[in-house]
Write an enzyme that holds these catalytic residues in place. Sequence first.
Site, PDB file in Angstrom:
ATOM      1  N   ASP A   1       1.104 -38.773  40.322  1.00 17.59           N
ATOM      2  CA  ASP A   1       0.322 -39.895  40.838  1.00 17.59           C
ATOM      3  C   ASP A   1       1.035 -41.238  40.714  1.00 17.59           C
ATOM      4  O   ASP A   1       0.620 -42.225  41.291  1.00 17.59           O
ATOM      5  CB  ASP A   1      -1.037 -39.982  40.120  1.00 17.59           C
ATOM      6  CG  ASP A   1      -0.884 -40.137  38.603  1.00 17.59           C
ATOM      7  OD1 ASP A   1       0.263 -40.120  38.104  1.00 17.59           O
ATOM      8  OD2 ASP A   1      -1.918 -40.274  37.919  1.00 17.59           O
TER       9      ASP A   1
ATOM     10  N   ASP B   1       1.454 -32.815  36.439  1.00 17.88           N
ATOM     11  CA  ASP B   1       1.275 -33.967  35.570  1.00 17.88           C
ATOM     12  C   ASP B   1       0.026 -33.715  34.716  1.00 17.88           C
ATOM     13  O   ASP B   1      -0.865 -32.975  35.124  1.00 17.88           O
ATOM     14  CB  ASP B   1       1.097 -35.219  36.444  1.00 17.88           C
ATOM     15  CG  ASP B   1       1.073 -36.496  35.631  1.00 17.88           C
ATOM     16  OD1 ASP B   1       1.796 -36.574  34.630  1.00 17.88           O
ATOM     17  OD2 ASP B   1       0.328 -37.425  36.002  1.00 17.88           O
TER      18      ASP B   1
ATOM     19  N   ASP C   1       6.770 -40.408  39.633  1.00 20.63           N
ATOM     20  CA  ASP C   1       6.691 -39.034  40.135  1.00 20.63           C
ATOM     21  C   ASP C   1       7.298 -38.878  41.530  1.00 20.63           C
ATOM     22  O   ASP C   1       7.576 -37.762  41.965  1.00 20.63           O
ATOM     23  CB  ASP C   1       5.230 -38.566  40.191  1.00 20.63           C
ATOM     24  CG  ASP C   1       4.575 -38.533  38.820  1.00 20.63           C
ATOM     25  OD1 ASP C   1       5.199 -38.006  37.889  1.00 20.63           O
ATOM     26  OD2 ASP C   1       3.451 -39.042  38.676  1.00 20.63           O
TER      27      ASP C   1
END
Length: 681
Positions: free
Chosen positions: A623, A336, A627
């Site tokens: 996070d 990410d 996800d």
Amino acid sequence: MARKYYTETIPDVVDNLNTAIDTGLSSEEAKKRLTKYGPNSLASKKKKSMFMRFVDQFKDFMIIVLIIAAILSGVVAHEWTDAAIIMIVVILNAVLGVIQEARSEAAIDALKQMATPSAHVRRDNAIVQIPSTELVPGDIVLLEAGDVVPADLRLIRAHSLKIEEAALTGESVPVDKSDETLQGDDIALADRINMAYSSTNVTYGRGEGIVVGTGMNTEVGKIATMLNNADETDTPLKGNLNHLGKILTIMILAICVIVFVVGMFTKQGTEPMNALLIDMFLVAVSLAVAAIPEGLPAIVTIILALGTQTMAKHKAIVRKLPAVETLGATDIICSDKTGTLTQNRMTVEKIFYRGSLHDDNDEIEEDNPALLSMVLANDTKIENGGDLLGDSTETALIQYAFDQNINVHDLLEEHKRVQEVPFDSERKLMSTVNKYGDKFFVAVKGAPDELLKRVTSVKINGEISPITAEQKQDILQTNQDMAKKALRVLGLAYKIVDQTYDDPSTDNVEQDLIFAGLVGMIDPERPEAKAAVAEAHSAGIRTVMITGDHQVTAQAIAERLGILEPGHDERVLTGAQLDQLSDDYFTKHVGDYNVYARVSPEHKVRIVKAWQANDKIVAMTGDGVNDAPSLKQADIGIGMGITGTEVSKGAADMVLADDNFATIVEAVKQGRKVFSNIQKA
């Protein structure tokens, strides 16, 4: 196929859901719909009993071999001590497996807990507060700052409404919402500005929306479904141990058969046939029991446990023991952007004033109109002498002033705010009227294109003169150049007036302005991330960036980090473009892309699966709630300890205590050491 309410007009949505904006549903109709659609809560697959979970742990091939070895040791060879030791190892292994499985189910439980406990709804022509579980499609929900959105809504009114959707979309700043109808069928989740999604947070303004999805039919519900259906991937270690177990078993059985047959031939006639059969059978069984490495699971468990302790010292907390070894075998790190590769903190990087562009560390005067405008037209709260509370964009401006050694407290005290025109998502501006000696300083900030419509003058060499069309075009070009570098740009303007306004509004306060400058902000990359990406590359590990942010932002950060070579925009793929690719094509060409922008949770899972189809071991970081499915799908899911939601941590195999990409690379090093130690054992 789900309806795309964001493309429908408000009257069409009202007709489709048979509701009324002004009166809402009747209580009787709401009860009928609750029976039809069910409660507005998330469902999970039926949980196995603790006993069945325990039994499942014995379905591993190596474990079956060990159990057979234990039985033969006791019953045939009468080695009851060996049998007991083997069974203790097997049972301890099963208990650890049950504990790990229970932890992984915590992701769904955390997702359920995110639901808001109550909602303000218009029913029976009155505003009432009800439990969010009782919401039904067609309900009219009222939102205001501080609320958690209780269901998926099609917005019908939006007054300066901003909703923070980072956990769901990966978008790093709150989204300005609108009630306008959108055009197009393939609009990314993060771009659906007329929708409000369950479990996101209202940060500013107020609004109203029609409930169009509840429970498992919400976007969060889709994520829960993906979590429930995510494939349980075996770790490389488990696969290797199973393979080793099968080879050893076949070899041992073959040798035992050979020993038995050879013994029968060579000792034939030395004793009665029945006695010889029994003796040779016992010899073969004893050989098999001795050859089976019953200590291997215990050794592996001990090595992995020691590895987790070492990783914890490097701020990588392992939740599942096999994840230690999986890290060492990692080929691809899908990371990410926000918070992992970047600092998750908007920061001023460039300031344009007096016709030239300046870096954030260039000195600026306290009375510079650009500085005054960004500090005075600002709602940031300064607490405890320096803690900044407020919108991330505004706090970045105040932090810039602090970094320039400006005494912000004295500046705000000297130029006290006396009037204001609050930010509005339609005009995209904010203005304040502040004391300025015996006059008043009007500070304005907002979208550069909207601000320039109200600018009539510019200050050059201390002289204020009318702004020309050419000068406006130069400013807009500078704005574009900054935006191409992924900077979030705000325009700054001001004017000095003799008196305050009787009725301050955009029509009088935000007119005849003097251009002050442009300020460009970005969530900058972590200083150590670039070196970590390079180190991973040198170790044969490829870094892939996956983000919910816009393509320009993603590409610029990837280039700065070395994930992408400058100018190679063909290696950047958006979620909309990914939707156009077939699974077969994407699986074959997944290696062509380094960066994915504006993606949804489904896209992340698809990217992980494509790499796995190419026999790559994939680590996935994340996070947000969005996800969680890909964290569970990946060979090793890595959650964020600081900014991560409980949902993402629950789905992860490992959690970073410092949310730092460099920690992942360090953990991979430790994982390779563990793998080496297991090989030696």
